[in-house]
Design a protein around this motif. Structure first.
Motif, short mmCIF file in Angstrom:
data_model
loop_
_atom_site.label_atom_id
_atom_site.label_comp_id
_atom_site.label_asym_id
_atom_site.label_seq_id
_atom_site.Cartn_x
_atom_site.Cartn_y
_atom_site.Cartn_z
N LEU B 170 0.84 -1.20 0.00
CA LEU B 170 0.00 0.00 0.00
C LEU B 170 0.87 1.25 0.00
O LEU B 170 0.61 2.21 -0.74
CB LEU B 170 -0.91 -0.01 1.24
CG LEU B 170 -1.81 1.22 1.39
CD1 LEU B 170 -2.73 1.37 0.18
CD2 LEU B 170 -2.64 1.14 2.67
N GLY B 173 2.37 1.63 -3.40
CA GLY B 173 1.33 2.05 -4.33
C GLY B 173 0.98 3.52 -4.15
O GLY B 173 0.80 4.26 -5.14
N LEU B 174 0.90 3.95 -2.92
CA LEU B 174 0.61 5.36 -2.65
C LEU B 174 1.73 6.25 -3.14
O LEU B 174 1.50 7.33 -3.69
CB LEU B 174 0.39 5.57 -1.14
CG LEU B 174 -0.95 5.07 -0.59
CD1 LEU B 174 -0.91 5.02 0.94
CD2 LEU B 174 -2.09 5.97 -1.07
N VAL B 185 -3.08 13.32 -4.56
CA VAL B 185 -2.59 12.43 -3.50
C VAL B 185 -1.53 13.16 -2.70
O VAL B 185 -0.34 13.01 -2.94
CB VAL B 185 -2.01 11.12 -4.10
CG1 VAL B 185 -1.63 10.17 -2.99
CG2 VAL B 185 -3.01 10.46 -5.02
N THR B 189 -3.75 12.98 2.52
CA THR B 189 -4.49 11.86 1.95
C THR B 189 -3.77 10.54 2.22
O THR B 189 -4.39 9.52 2.56
CB THR B 189 -4.65 12.06 0.43
OG1 THR B 189 -5.27 13.32 0.20
CG2 THR B 189 -5.50 10.95 -0.17
N ARG B 192 -4.29 9.56 5.76
CA ARG B 192 -5.63 9.01 5.99
C ARG B 192 -5.75 7.59 5.46
O ARG B 192 -6.33 6.72 6.11
CB ARG B 192 -6.67 9.91 5.32
CG ARG B 192 -7.07 11.11 6.15
CD ARG B 192 -8.50 11.52 5.86
NE ARG B 192 -8.66 11.92 4.47
CZ ARG B 192 -8.62 13.18 4.03
NH1 ARG B 192 -8.44 14.15 4.89
NH2 ARG B 192 -8.79 13.45 2.76
N ALA B 193 -5.20 7.35 4.28
CA ALA B 193 -5.30 6.02 3.69
C ALA B 193 -4.60 4.98 4.56
O ALA B 193 -5.17 3.94 4.90
CB ALA B 193 -4.70 6.03 2.28
N ALA B 196 -6.46 4.56 7.88
CA ALA B 196 -7.71 3.82 7.76
C ALA B 196 -7.45 2.32 7.69
O ALA B 196 -8.13 1.51 8.34
CB ALA B 196 -8.48 4.29 6.53
N VAL B 197 -6.46 1.93 6.91
CA VAL B 197 -6.17 0.50 6.75
C VAL B 197 -5.65 -0.09 8.05
O VAL B 197 -6.08 -1.17 8.48
CB VAL B 197 -5.15 0.27 5.62
CG1 VAL B 197 -4.64 -1.16 5.63
CG2 VAL B 197 -5.79 0.59 4.28
N ALA B 200 -8.47 -0.37 10.49
CA ALA B 200 -9.38 -1.45 10.13
C ALA B 200 -8.76 -2.81 10.45
O ALA B 200 -9.41 -3.68 11.03
CB ALA B 200 -9.73 -1.37 8.65
#
Lengths: 213, 213
Positions: B170, B173-174, B185, B189, B192-193, B196-197, B200
DNA sequence: AGGTTAGCATACCCATGGGTATTGGATACT
DNA sequence: AGTATCCAATACCCATGGGTATGCTAACCT
């Protein structure tokens, strides 16, 4: 032998010449990269010579640009088409994940081209514009799909836009990882990674070893 | 002016010559890519000429290999060093995420080099070996860090290895997405990405808009 | 049919840059 | 000091391949 022939050999339609050159260029750029792809090789792979290239394109950069735009459109169309076919939420997700994972491992050309695009986008503003547009469109397509699931009552740990960014970047990252280290990132691993993130984001408890319930 | 000088100009230690060449090569490969980097430019950027390059390295490929190995070692060291400094789980995670996000947006050279490595790893077995090793080491370092959090009682939606793969891919990729489309991006951002992962996966409910509690 | 155009093939040009051979001066050795 | 060695600077070589100018023939025109 094969001496004189009956009359004039019919000429290949310009449209087809262009298509075949473009297709050969895609393979070449994916396999050797932009710099190590030779126009003469591309032309011969398509059954022509450099003359055909300069007759149909402005030069090497322009040919690359055409390849980029063509693939960009194709990608976006594929994404948009995929949105329609959603069935049962869980099954649809599982199928999509499987499809994505297989495409990463079974179509390395796509990943290689993506890397080539990304690498050039880093340095060339023109390329960056096109690649940026393509990426945004892809994320929006994913966001749209995510929104539909959310509308069906699937809870989300993040808004659709952020969720789409996560899934999109994770997919690209996994693709890159597979290319760099195919041995330890196979189809099944990719499926598990995507599945775990989706399950977590959808606030669905991870599969309890066996089928739940 | 600047006429004759007092005697012999002292010679630069070989070690330093090599270091400066390597450092110039890193910048060049990151900025222009492998193919468009010229040995003469690299040498001059370091304050020498091509002769110094061929005296210290086998050629262009070898120089690239040296750059790759050097950066690979540096990356691994950084990762390993970072593992030690964990404080309160939540704070440590937040700090790490912030650090990663900032490095992606504020040190584009790193991402560009990574892309260049990945692109070449796709075609060259030698490069693929080194890059693959580097990637595995990075994932293992992340897995180790994840394990420590798990040992402290943080629940995980996936085993440490898979979690590490997810976070690693990830992040990459980001980084790629930021390079291709910096406008949409940004640092926040990315934070946050990643947040969030992680939230989760750790089965922690997403931040409730304001500070929790 | 004769002439014109369109479009790919062919032959050529030449800038580029990796690689090599040689030189020159500083350092190490005796 | 004199000599050998090391190492980067310099000069040169030449394969490569993008780009261009020209040739040649099928398709089009009238």
């Amino acid at each position: 032998m094969a001496d004189d022939p009956g009359g004039p050999v019919p000429r290949t339609p310009r449209e087809e010449v262009r298509r075949r050159l473009l297709s050969a260029a895609v393979r070449a750029f994916a396999e050797h990269g932009y710099a190590d792809s030779r126009l003469e090789d591309i032309a011969h792979a398509a059954g022509f010579t450099k003359g055909a290239v300069y007759s149909n394109f402005g030069g090497k950069r322009d040919l690359f640009g055409a390849v980029l735009r063509e693939r960009s459109d194709a990608e976006i169309d594929t994404l948009l088409a995929r949105i329609g076919e959603s069935a049962d939420p869980a099954d649809a997700v599982a199928d999509t994940v499987r499809g994505v994972a297989r495409r990463i491992t079974e179509d390395p050309e796509r990943g290689r081209l993506g890397l080539e695009f990304a690498a050039r986008a880093t340095r060339d503003a023109q390329t960056r514009d096109v690649v940026g547009r393509m990426r945004r469109a892809q994320r929006e397509a994913v966001a749209e799909a995510v929104s539909r699931f959310a509308a069906r009552g699937v809870p989300l740990g993040a808004d659709p836009g952020l969720t789409a960014l996560i899934l999109h970047c994770l997919t690209n990252g996994l693709s890159m990882e597979h290319l760099a280290d195919p041995g330890s990132v196979d189809t099944e691993t990719i499926e598990r990674a995507l599945g775990a993130v989706i399950a977590a984001l959808a606030s669905v408890p991870p599969p309890d070893r066996e089928e739940p319930q």
